[in-house]
Structure formats: structure tokens, C-alpha cells
Write an enzyme that holds these catalytic residues in place. Structure first.
Site, PDB file in Angstrom:
ATOM      1  N   HIS A   1      19.267  45.245  24.234  1.00  0.00           N
ATOM      2  CA  HIS A   1      20.045  44.419  24.723  1.00  0.00           C
ATOM      3  C   HIS A   1      21.638  44.935  24.122  1.00  0.00           C
ATOM      4  O   HIS A   1      21.596  45.281  22.965  1.00  0.00           O
ATOM      5  CB  HIS A   1      20.268  43.098  24.551  1.00  0.00           C
TER       6      HIS A   1
ATOM      7  N   LYS B   1      19.464  34.012  24.770  1.00  0.00           N
ATOM      8  CA  LYS B   1      20.170  34.279  23.535  1.00  0.00           C
ATOM      9  C   LYS B   1      20.043  33.316  22.432  1.00  0.00           C
ATOM     10  O   LYS B   1      18.778  32.623  22.507  1.00  0.00           O
ATOM     11  CB  LYS B   1      21.777  34.492  23.856  1.00  0.00           C
TER      12      LYS B   1
ATOM     13  N   GLU C   1      24.063  43.273  22.792  1.00  0.00           N
ATOM     14  CA  GLU C   1      24.306  42.605  21.528  1.00  0.00           C
ATOM     15  C   GLU C   1      23.601  43.286  20.567  1.00  0.00           C
ATOM     16  O   GLU C   1      24.078  43.230  19.389  1.00  0.00           O
ATOM     17  CB  GLU C   1      24.138  41.079  21.788  1.00  0.00           C
TER      18      GLU C   1
ATOM     19  N   GLU D   1      23.392  46.099  32.517  1.00  0.00           N
ATOM     20  CA  GLU D   1      24.443  45.424  32.054  1.00  0.00           C
ATOM     21  C   GLU D   1      25.536  45.999  31.651  1.00  0.00           C
ATOM     22  O   GLU D   1      25.500  46.194  30.434  1.00  0.00           O
ATOM     23  CB  GLU D   1      23.765  44.254  30.961  1.00  0.00           C
TER      24      GLU D   1
ATOM     25  N   SER E   1      27.344  37.988  34.030  1.00  0.00           N
ATOM     26  CA  SER E   1      28.036  36.834  34.538  1.00  0.00           C
ATOM     27  C   SER E   1      27.441  36.753  35.855  1.00  0.00           C
ATOM     28  O   SER E   1      28.413  36.428  36.958  1.00  0.00           O
ATOM     29  CB  SER E   1      29.597  37.448  34.757  1.00  0.00           C
TER      30      SER E   1
ATOM     31  N   GLY F   1      29.117  37.804  29.564  1.00  0.00           N
ATOM     32  CA  GLY F   1      29.871  36.712  29.112  1.00  0.00           C
ATOM     33  C   GLY F   1      31.254  36.378  29.244  1.00  0.00           C
ATOM     34  O   GLY F   1      31.909  35.672  28.464  1.00  0.00           O
TER      35      GLY F   1
ATOM     36  N   ASN G   1      17.989  35.072  29.961  1.00  0.00           N
ATOM     37  CA  ASN G   1      18.126  35.377  28.385  1.00  0.00           C
ATOM     38  C   ASN G   1      18.679  34.215  27.734  1.00  0.00           C
ATOM     39  O   ASN G   1      19.936  34.176  27.931  1.00  0.00           O
ATOM     40  CB  ASN G   1      18.701  36.738  28.511  1.00  0.00           C
TER      41      ASN G   1
END
Ligand code: 13P
Length: 255
Positions: free
Chosen positions: A96, A11, A98, A168, A213, A174, A9
Site C-alpha cells: 500500500h 487502515k 502508505e 491506487e 476515493s 483519502g 481497507n
């Protein structure tokens, strides 16, 4: 046996120059397509460029998001499932964290997108996961159950055989913090059991990726767990060497 699946991904990262270099490294270095499925998910504007640059390399392309509207219409700024299909996308990341946290996407909205993707024969990579506060409050399973239930309500349990789930944990994205292999395995097993209550066959076929991560130095330990079928990789998917090392780790322990 489930075939492991590792996806990058990207991003909101990339430029033509950076992508050309990254794909040169990936296409030259990826030799284990028989044992692991691999995909990259660039920003939408680069999908066509990535697809053409990959040529016949055994690396699929996915999108990072998609409209909840099934076809065409007055939806400024949106990209539909048929458009992604026309440019040879096989996957689409949906829900996701985010997008949930920064763009207000809720469970039902995401579930609608999953249904649209399945109808268009795109494979959804459905992201689920808890925040740090939720984990500390001991409600990880309840949160994931809720995120799954919205999709179950819309498409049923059998459909999960054609859905990839990415677990996730938000606190591991991150941050350099990873769930331990045991922590991740526990949640993956919970997800598979939840779907097995509805369809044993779908649960058995369903790929559950871990994301948060994943790096070359922890991939093997994570992928060694029985219910971890691969990974959804953020930062480490932007460096060919690191992404290849993670894909090779999947081949080594699962291939
Ligand atoms: P990182 O691998 O950078 O933690 O990102 C994980 C992720 O969000 C993949 O979708």
C-alpha cells in the site's frame, strides 16, 4: 468472466464496538455474494474478532500487511503468513502506498512479501500507483511498470493469475479526488497488457481493483470500465451503508 471483488481497507480504524456495529450492518445487508466477492481488512489485532463475528457470512477477511519472513523467528512486532492463515485470512494487502511512503517499503521488499504470501496460499492484493508529481511529469506508466517488474522478477508472469492488483493513484487516496473512469481504465488496461506479454491466461484471470476515493456516487461509473474489476475502499468501507452501496454497484454493472 472475472468475478468482481470489492475489499474494505479499514487502515488503522476500529474498536470492538464500532466493528460489531459495522459487521451487523454488512452481514444483514449483503445479499449478492454469488456475483461479487467481498472482503474486509481490519487492523491485525481485530482479525480474529472479525472472523468470529462474521461467522458463516459470505465475507472474507484480509490483513493489511505481513512479514517478509516466511515462517517464525526473532522478528519483533511482525506477523507471518502462516499466522494469518491460521486465523482464516484469505487476502493480504501488500505495498500500500502508505506503507511505501511512511514505512519505507521498497519494490523488492514488497515483491518478497508477495512471494511469501503466494507460497502460503494467501492472495496478495498488490497495490501500485503513482504520486501527483509522477502523474504530472508524465511517468505514470513507467512507475507502475517498475512496481510490477519487481514482482515479475521474483514470481514470474503466470503467478499474476493468483494476485489481485489494486491500482491506487496516491493523489486520489483519502483526498476525495478520484481518477476519472477513463483515467483509471487507461492504467488498468496498461497493467493487464503488461502481464499479458508474459501470460495471456494470467492477464485474463487477474482481478484489478481501483482504489482512491471510491464512494457510492462514483462506484458504478468506475466499475463500468472493462478492466476495472472492483475496488479497494478506504474511508467508505467504514460505514456499512456506503460499503454495501459500493458492493451493490459492482453487482449491478458486473454481476
Ligand atoms: P480512500 O477510499 O479513503 O481514498 O482510500 C483508498 C485506499 O487507500 C484503499 O486502500
Amino acid at each position: 468472466m472475472r468475478k468482481p471483488f470489492v475489499a474494505g481497507n479499514w487502515k488503522m480504524h476500529g474498536s470492538k464496538a464500532m466493528i460489531a456495529e459495522l459487521l451487523t450492518g454488512l452481514t444483514a445487508g449483503w445479499k449478492q455474494a454469488d456475483s461479487v466477492d467481498v472482503a474486509v481488512c481490519p487492523p491485525a489485532i481485530y482479525i480474529d474478532y472479525v472472523r468470529r463475528t462474521l461467522g458463516s457470512a459470505p465475507i472474507a477477511v484480509g490483513a493489511q500487511n505481513m512479514s517478509d519472513q516466511p515462517a517464525y523467528g526473532a522478528f519483533t512486532g511482525e506477523i507471518s503468513a502462516p499466522m494469518l492463515k491460521e486465523f482464516d485470512c484469505r487476502y493480504v494487502i501488500l505495498g500500500h502506498s502508505e506503507r511505501r511512503a511512511l514505512y519505507g517499503e521498497d519494490d523488492d521488499f514488497i515483491a518478497r512479501k508477495v512471494e511469501v504470501a503466494l507460497d502460503a496460499k494467501l492472495t496478495p492484493i498488490l497495490c501500485v500507483g503513482e504520486t501527483l508529481e509522477e502523474r504530472e511529469a508524465g511517468i505514470t506508466e513507467r512507475v507502475i511498470e517498475r512496481q510490477l517488474q519487481a514482482v515479475i522478477d521474483r514470481v514470474g508472469g503466470e503467478a499474476f493469475g493468483d494476485i489481485v492488483i489494486a491500482y491506487e493513484p496516491v493523489w486520489a487516496i483519502g483526498t476525495g479526488k478520484t481518477a476519472t473512469p477513463e483515467q483509471a481504465q487507461a492504467v488498468h488496461a496498461f497493467i493487464r497488457e503488461r502481464i499479458a506479454m508474459l501470460s495471456a491466461d494470467a492477464a485474463e484471470r487477474m482481478i484489478i481493483q481501483y482504489g482512491g476515493s471510491v464512494k457510492p456516487n462514483n462506484a458504478e461509473a468506475l466499475f463500468s470500465q472493462p478492466d476495472i474489476d472492483g475496488g479497494l475502499i478506504g474511508g467508505a468501507s467504514l460505514k456499512a451503508e456506503d460499503f454495501l452501496a459500493i458492493c451493490n454497484a459492482a453487482a449491478k454493472v458486473k454481476g
